[in-house]
Design a protein around this motif. Structure first.
Motif, PDB file in Angstrom:
ATOM      1  N   UNK A   1       1.000  -1.428   0.423  1.00 20.93           N
ATOM      2  CA  UNK A   1       0.024   0.008   0.126  1.00 20.93           C
ATOM      3  C   UNK A   1       0.531   0.809  -0.006  1.00 20.93           C
ATOM      4  N   UNK A   2       1.129   2.094  -1.352  1.00 20.24           N
ATOM      5  CA  UNK A   2       1.331   3.529  -1.084  1.00 20.24           C
ATOM      6  C   UNK A   2       0.359   4.809  -0.107  1.00 20.24           C
ATOM      7  N   UNK A   3       0.803   4.914   0.654  1.00 20.26           N
ATOM      8  CA  UNK A   3      -0.284   6.225   0.768  1.00 20.26           C
ATOM      9  C   UNK A   3       0.017   7.600   0.398  1.00 20.26           C
ATOM     10  N   UNK A   4      -0.198   8.149  -0.383  1.00 17.10           N
ATOM     11  CA  UNK A   4      -0.600   9.659  -0.970  1.00 17.10           C
ATOM     12  C   UNK A   4       1.138   9.996  -0.879  1.00 17.10           C
ATOM     13  N   UNK A   5       1.828   9.210  -1.213  1.00 17.28           N
ATOM     14  CA  UNK A   5       4.200   8.840  -1.257  1.00 17.28           C
ATOM     15  C   UNK A   5       4.809   9.613  -2.677  1.00 17.28           C
ATOM     16  N   UNK A   6       4.783  10.861  -1.871  1.00 18.97           N
ATOM     17  CA  UNK A   6       6.491  11.989  -2.783  1.00 18.97           C
ATOM     18  C   UNK A   6       7.606  11.807  -2.585  1.00 18.97           C
ATOM     19  N   UNK A   7       8.165  11.909  -3.317  1.00 16.69           N
ATOM     20  CA  UNK A   7       9.656  11.453  -2.833  1.00 16.69           C
ATOM     21  C   UNK A   7      10.581  12.850  -4.186  1.00 16.69           C
ATOM     22  N   UNK A   8      11.789  14.077  -3.423  1.00 10.42           N
ATOM     23  CA  UNK A   8      12.112  14.159  -4.115  1.00 10.42           C
ATOM     24  C   UNK A   8      13.991  13.944  -3.936  1.00 10.42           C
ATOM     25  N   UNK A   9      14.560  14.336  -4.556  1.00 11.97           N
ATOM     26  CA  UNK A   9      16.336  14.078  -5.115  1.00 11.97           C
ATOM     27  C   UNK A   9      16.249  16.165  -5.073  1.00 11.97           C
ATOM     28  N   UNK A  10      17.498  16.033  -3.951  1.00 14.23           N
ATOM     29  CA  UNK A  10      18.237  17.310  -4.697  1.00 14.23           C
ATOM     30  C   UNK A  10      18.557  17.997  -5.623  1.00 14.23           C
ATOM     31  N   UNK A  11      18.914  16.490  -6.480  1.00 14.94           N
ATOM     32  CA  UNK A  11      19.222  16.910  -7.509  1.00 14.94           C
ATOM     33  C   UNK A  11      18.456  17.136  -8.803  1.00 14.94           C
ATOM     34  N   UNK A  12      17.719  16.208  -8.563  1.00 18.14           N
ATOM     35  CA  UNK A  12      16.499  15.917  -9.886  1.00 18.14           C
ATOM     36  C   UNK A  12      15.292  16.570  -9.698  1.00 18.14           C
ATOM     37  N   UNK A  13      15.153  16.963  -8.359  1.00 22.16           N
ATOM     38  CA  UNK A  13      13.590  17.719  -7.982  1.00 22.16           C
ATOM     39  C   UNK A  13      12.663  16.453  -7.559  1.00 22.16           C
ATOM     40  N   UNK A  14      11.734  16.508  -7.814  1.00 21.10           N
ATOM     41  CA  UNK A  14      10.264  15.734  -7.247  1.00 21.10           C
ATOM     42  C   UNK A  14       9.846  14.649  -8.774  1.00 21.10           C
ATOM     43  N   UNK A  15       9.886  13.543  -7.766  1.00 22.19           N
ATOM     44  CA  UNK A  15      10.079  12.574  -9.031  1.00 22.19           C
ATOM     45  C   UNK A  15       9.223  11.382  -8.507  1.00 22.19           C
ATOM     46  N   UNK A  16       8.249  11.626  -7.580  1.00 20.96           N
ATOM     47  CA  UNK A  16       7.117  11.222  -7.132  1.00 20.96           C
ATOM     48  C   UNK A  16       6.422  11.856  -6.690  1.00 20.96           C
ATOM     49  N   UNK A  17       4.991  12.024  -6.977  1.00 23.00           N
ATOM     50  CA  UNK A  17       3.988  12.797  -6.376  1.00 23.00           C
ATOM     51  C   UNK A  17       2.876  12.508  -6.357  1.00 23.00           C
ATOM     52  N   UNK A  18       2.154  12.503  -4.956  1.00 19.65           N
ATOM     53  CA  UNK A  18       0.776  11.413  -4.604  1.00 19.65           C
ATOM     54  C   UNK A  18       0.770  10.319  -5.142  1.00 19.65           C
ATOM     55  N   UNK A  19       1.590   9.473  -4.654  1.00 21.48           N
ATOM     56  CA  UNK A  19       1.439   8.179  -5.874  1.00 21.48           C
ATOM     57  C   UNK A  19       0.663   7.091  -4.611  1.00 21.48           C
ATOM     58  N   UNK A  20      -0.362   7.170  -4.718  1.00 24.91           N
ATOM     59  CA  UNK A  20      -1.083   6.006  -3.945  1.00 24.91           C
ATOM     60  C   UNK A  20      -1.881   4.803  -4.493  1.00 24.91           C
TER      61      UNK A  20
END
Ligand SMILES: Nc1ncnc2c1ncn2[C@@H]1O[C@H](COP(=O)(O)OP(=O)(O)OP(=O)(O)O)[C@@H](O)[C@H]1O
Ligand SMILES: [Mg+2]
Length: 287
Positions: free
Chosen positions: A12-31
């Protein structure tokens, strides 16, 4: 929903976001969720976030926001030592197989079991053989990775992931770079694990055919092979990522029936899908 499996998804993914300092946001609000025994096919252009999503599921990366649950544990908050135990229940095959080139097939598969130190040498050998038999490669036990074809490497990496009898498998592009026939043998292995061992899985692929086969085939224990089933009877759903966001999440029938322009374009990349079996009904996009 009354189905217990639906109430307690294995992933279960619940509103998952991931950003890297270098490339910025790579996943946004994934459920999304994956029920026990189901396979979810991850689709999306190169760089859309499929590998990152799998690494989050395994706790190899931590989300910037949101929660990742696996087998009832909140992976996104677990310490490394707790994760080490949980990872016994997760098998991951990495993009490009990622075998240890200086170790034989036997040593590659035994690696984790030796590291854990719970089994005797004979027990490990038996386990290695069982895993290789499952992927039809027992004869390659003493070969080195460099002596194997691409398809064989992928099968060995599946055997290696199976060493600890995982409940969850994460297949990162297991058919990448393979000819269609070899790719189909890999997908059939995934189907066998799904239907015989009830393994819950995520499978990233650029080949729509992989998803189509997963959704229209099931393991037939009597025949010891896969057989065709109506669309949707193969326990498989689809998640399409677009620039790190969920663009589509649903069944094969919903995917094929969608009129969304981006999705339609995506589905028509590469070779066209074979027609669905008659039981599946007329669910292909019009036009
Ligand atoms: N460790 C990292 N540090 C910075 N950026 C990263 C890191 N890992 C991945 N990314 C970025 O995250 C995005 C998603 O990458 P990811 O590898 O998940 O794509 P993918 O969908 O698996 O692509 P492909 O189909 O080519 O395998 C890309 O823009 C990538 O550059
Ligand atoms: Mg990838």
């Amino acid at each position: 929903m009354t189905d217990a499996a639906e109430d307690n998804p294995v992933i279960r993914f619940e509103r998952v976001s991931l950003s890297f300092p270098a490339s910025g946001s790579v996943l946004e609000d994934v459920s999304f969720t994956v029920a026990r025994g189901d396979t979810k096919v991850l689709l999306g252009e190169s760089g859309s976030g499929k590998t990152v999503l799998m690494k989050l599921a395994m706790g190899l990366l931590r989300p910037t926001r949101g929660q990742v649950w696996l087998l009832g544990h909140e992976v996104s908050r677990m310490r490394e030592r707790e994760l080490f135990d949980l990872r016994r229940s997760i098998g991951m095959t990495f993009q490009e197989s990622a075998l240890f080139d200086s170790l034989s097939v036997r040593e590659n598969i035994a690696f984790r079991l030796i590291e854990e130190g719970q089994l005797s040498e004979e027990q490990i050998d038996e386990r290695v053989r069982t895993c290789l038999r499952f992927v039809g490669l027992e004869s390659a036990i003493d070969k080195m990775p460099a002596e194997l074809s691409g398809g064989m490497r992928h099968r060995v990496s599946i055997a290696r992931a199976l060493a600890t009898s995982p409940e969850v498998m994460l297949y990162d592009s297991p058919t990448g770079g393979l000819d269609p026939e070899t790719a189909t043998t890999i997908v059939d292995l995934v189907i066998k694990l799904r239907d015989l061992n009830h393994v819950t899985a995520l499978l990233a692929t650029h080949r729509l055919q992989d998803g189509y086969l997963l959704a229209t085939r099931a393991w037939d224990d009597a025949q010891e092979s896969v057989r065709a089933v109506p669309l949707g009877a193969g326990r498989t759903s689809f998640l399409l990522l677009r620039d790190g966001r969920v663009w589509f999440d649903g069944s094969a029938a919903e995917l094929l029936a969608s009129h969304d322009e981006y999705l339609r374009n995506y589905l028509n990349w590469g070779p066209r899908l074979p027609p669905p079996p008659p039981e599946g009904g007329d669910v292909r996009p019009q036009g």
